[in-house]
Structures are given as C-alpha cells and as structure tokens.
Design a protein around this motif. Structure first.
Motif, PDB file in Angstrom:
ATOM      1  N   VAL A 155      -0.141  -4.224  12.861  1.00  0.00           N
ATOM      2  CA  VAL A 155      -0.101  -3.809  11.458  1.00  0.00           C
ATOM      3  C   VAL A 155      -0.165  -5.024  10.541  1.00  0.00           C
ATOM      4  CG1 VAL A 155       1.239  -2.624   9.674  1.00  0.00           C
ATOM      5  CG2 VAL A 155       1.183  -1.718  12.009  1.00  0.00           C
ATOM      6  N   VAL A 156      -1.158  -5.020   9.639  1.00  0.00           N
ATOM      7  CA  VAL A 156      -1.311  -6.075   8.654  1.00  0.00           C
ATOM      8  C   VAL A 156      -0.536  -5.723   7.385  1.00  0.00           C
ATOM      9  CG1 VAL A 156      -2.967  -7.319   7.187  1.00  0.00           C
ATOM     10  CG2 VAL A 156      -3.573  -6.732   9.554  1.00  0.00           C
ATOM     11  N   ARG A 157      -0.697  -4.463   6.926  1.00  0.00           N
ATOM     12  CA  ARG A 157      -0.066  -4.040   5.675  1.00  0.00           C
ATOM     13  C   ARG A 157      -0.079  -2.514   5.591  1.00  0.00           C
ATOM     14  NH1 ARG A 157      -2.850  -7.232   2.483  1.00  0.00           N
ATOM     15  NH2 ARG A 157      -4.554  -5.825   2.125  1.00  0.00           N
ATOM     16  N   VAL A 158       0.913  -1.957   4.883  1.00  0.00           N
ATOM     17  CA  VAL A 158       0.969  -0.535   4.579  1.00  0.00           C
ATOM     18  C   VAL A 158       0.990  -0.418   3.059  1.00  0.00           C
ATOM     19  CG1 VAL A 158       2.299   1.599   4.775  1.00  0.00           C
ATOM     20  CG2 VAL A 158       2.253  -0.011   6.692  1.00  0.00           C
ATOM     21  N   GLU A 159       0.055   0.383   2.521  1.00  0.00           N
ATOM     22  CA  GLU A 159      -0.052   0.536   1.073  1.00  0.00           C
ATOM     23  C   GLU A 159       0.076   2.004   0.693  1.00  0.00           C
ATOM     24  OE1 GLU A 159      -3.910  -0.972   0.122  1.00  0.00           O
ATOM     25  OE2 GLU A 159      -3.450  -2.960   0.902  1.00  0.00           O
ATOM     26  N   GLU A 160       0.801   2.268  -0.396  1.00  0.00           N
ATOM     27  CA  GLU A 160       0.876   3.629  -0.914  1.00  0.00           C
ATOM     28  C   GLU A 160      -0.389   3.895  -1.723  1.00  0.00           C
ATOM     29  OE1 GLU A 160       4.021   6.594  -3.132  1.00  0.00           O
ATOM     30  OE2 GLU A 160       4.476   4.463  -2.959  1.00  0.00           O
ATOM     31  N   VAL A 161      -1.000   5.064  -1.514  1.00  0.00           N
ATOM     32  CA  VAL A 161      -2.219   5.447  -2.220  1.00  0.00           C
ATOM     33  C   VAL A 161      -1.816   6.168  -3.500  1.00  0.00           C
ATOM     34  CG1 VAL A 161      -4.332   6.811  -2.113  1.00  0.00           C
ATOM     35  CG2 VAL A 161      -3.503   5.636  -0.065  1.00  0.00           C
ATOM     36  N   ALA A 162      -2.275   5.651  -4.640  1.00  0.00           N
ATOM     37  CA  ALA A 162      -1.942   6.249  -5.933  1.00  0.00           C
ATOM     38  C   ALA A 162      -2.922   7.372  -6.270  1.00  0.00           C
ATOM     39  CB  ALA A 162      -1.986   5.185  -7.026  1.00  0.00           C
ATOM     40  N   GLY A 163      -2.422   8.377  -7.012  1.00  0.00           N
ATOM     41  CA  GLY A 163      -3.276   9.468  -7.476  1.00  0.00           C
ATOM     42  C   GLY A 163      -3.670  10.425  -6.377  1.00  0.00           C
ATOM     43  N   GLY A 164      -4.388  11.463  -6.738  1.00  0.00           N
ATOM     44  CA  GLY A 164      -4.865  12.454  -5.771  1.00  0.00           C
ATOM     45  C   GLY A 164      -3.742  13.007  -4.934  1.00  0.00           C
ATOM     46  N   PRO A 165      -4.022  13.281  -3.671  1.00  0.00           N
ATOM     47  CA  PRO A 165      -2.991  13.827  -2.796  1.00  0.00           C
ATOM     48  C   PRO A 165      -1.954  12.777  -2.376  1.00  0.00           C
ATOM     49  CG  PRO A 165      -5.020  13.536  -1.581  1.00  0.00           C
ATOM     50  CD  PRO A 165      -5.309  13.191  -3.029  1.00  0.00           C
ATOM     51  N   GLY A 166      -2.224  11.507  -2.699  1.00  0.00           N
ATOM     52  CA  GLY A 166      -1.284  10.449  -2.322  1.00  0.00           C
ATOM     53  C   GLY A 166      -1.383  10.099  -0.857  1.00  0.00           C
ATOM     54  N   ALA A 212      -5.722   6.289   7.200  1.00  0.00           N
ATOM     55  CA  ALA A 212      -5.045   7.040   6.149  1.00  0.00           C
ATOM     56  C   ALA A 212      -4.056   8.003   6.784  1.00  0.00           C
ATOM     57  CB  ALA A 212      -6.065   7.807   5.313  1.00  0.00           C
ATOM     58  N   CYS A 213      -2.911   8.170   6.148  1.00  0.00           N
ATOM     59  CA  CYS A 213      -1.922   9.117   6.663  1.00  0.00           C
ATOM     60  C   CYS A 213      -1.155   9.742   5.509  1.00  0.00           C
ATOM     61  CB  CYS A 213      -0.970   8.449   7.639  1.00  0.00           C
ATOM     62  SG  CYS A 213       0.030   7.132   6.944  1.00  0.00           S
ATOM     63  N   ARG A 214      -0.551  10.863   5.803  1.00  0.00           N
ATOM     64  CA  ARG A 214       0.213  11.600   4.801  1.00  0.00           C
ATOM     65  C   ARG A 214       1.579  10.961   4.575  1.00  0.00           C
ATOM     66  NH1 ARG A 214       1.439  17.749   6.165  1.00  0.00           N
ATOM     67  NH2 ARG A 214       2.632  16.710   7.752  1.00  0.00           N
ATOM     68  N   GLU A 215       2.195  10.480   5.674  1.00  0.00           N
ATOM     69  CA  GLU A 215       3.546   9.945   5.579  1.00  0.00           C
ATOM     70  C   GLU A 215       3.773   8.880   6.642  1.00  0.00           C
ATOM     71  OE1 GLU A 215       8.098  11.762   5.568  1.00  0.00           O
ATOM     72  OE2 GLU A 215       6.407  13.075   5.935  1.00  0.00           O
ATOM     73  N   VAL A 216       4.521   7.833   6.287  1.00  0.00           N
ATOM     74  CA  VAL A 216       4.958   6.831   7.253  1.00  0.00           C
ATOM     75  C   VAL A 216       6.387   7.193   7.625  1.00  0.00           C
ATOM     76  CG1 VAL A 216       5.471   4.394   7.629  1.00  0.00           C
ATOM     77  CG2 VAL A 216       3.453   5.042   6.302  1.00  0.00           C
ATOM     78  N   LEU A 217       6.615   7.470   8.902  1.00  0.00           N
ATOM     79  CA  LEU A 217       7.917   7.954   9.356  1.00  0.00           C
ATOM     80  C   LEU A 217       8.863   6.840   9.765  1.00  0.00           C
ATOM     81  CD1 LEU A 217       6.635  11.002  11.399  1.00  0.00           C
ATOM     82  CD2 LEU A 217       7.521  10.985   9.066  1.00  0.00           C
ATOM     83  N   GLY A 218       8.342   5.644  10.034  1.00  0.00           N
ATOM     84  CA  GLY A 218       9.190   4.528  10.431  1.00  0.00           C
ATOM     85  C   GLY A 218       8.712   3.929  11.734  1.00  0.00           C
TER      86      GLY A 218
END
Length: 101
Positions: free
Chosen positions: A29-40, A56-62
């Motif tokens: 893993v290099v980086r995790v970014e939150e996607v703004a707008g739309g469905p997120g 792309a994913c809906r949720e990061v669980l840990g």
C-alpha cells in the motif's frame, strides 16, 4: 489488540468493494485517499511490491493479520474463470472469508 506479524503471517489492509471483502498486503500500500463527491468511497494506491495500480472501494475496514494456516491458494482453474483482478489466495477465519490480492 492485533496479533504481531510473524514470518508465517501476512498483514492485510481489508476493504469492502460492495460485493466482497478484499485483502491487500499492507507492504504494497502506497496511499489510501478518500474520494470526494458522488457516491464517495476510497481509492487505495498500490505498487510498493509490484506494478502500480489503484483499487476503488466502498469502505476501508482496517488491517488484519492472517496466519499461514488461514490462507489457501486459489486453484489456477478457478483463477482462469475470474474476470478482472484475480485473487492469489483466500483468507479464512472463523467469522469471515477474504479474497487476497
């Protein structure tokens, strides 16, 4: 408290893509970014261990540590029938199943 990573285990970043729980080696893993707008959702950037790619994913669980005995390789015949990104293994715990990429 998470169990420590040992030579016989893998530390995974666990994400929910809406249809399955996926695990990615935390070392990749290099980086995790939150996607703004739309469905997120989130964009996970990978590539420290191999070819750079984005997931792309809906949720990061840990994160989750799986021992070697909880990881089963995906048979090649089954991998050939899967379209898109192909899992290299399946992680099985007492509660969940994870596709490992």
């Amino acid at each position: 408290m998470p169990e420590p990573v040992t030579p016989g285990s893998v530390d995974l970043l666990v994400v929910d893509d809406g249809s399955a729980l996926r695990g990615y080696d935390c070392r990749d893993v290099v980086r995790v970014e939150e996607v703004a707008g739309g469905p997120g959702g989130y964009l996970v950037r990978l590539g420290r261990l191999g070819t750079p790619r984005e997931v792309a994913c809906r949720e990061v669980l840990g994160s989750l540590v799986l021992s070697a005995r909880e990881i089963r390789p995906v048979p090649e015949a089954l991998r050939e029938r899967i379209s898109g990104e192909k899992p290299w293994a399946v992680g099985l715990t007492g509660q969940e199943m994870y596709l490992l990429y």
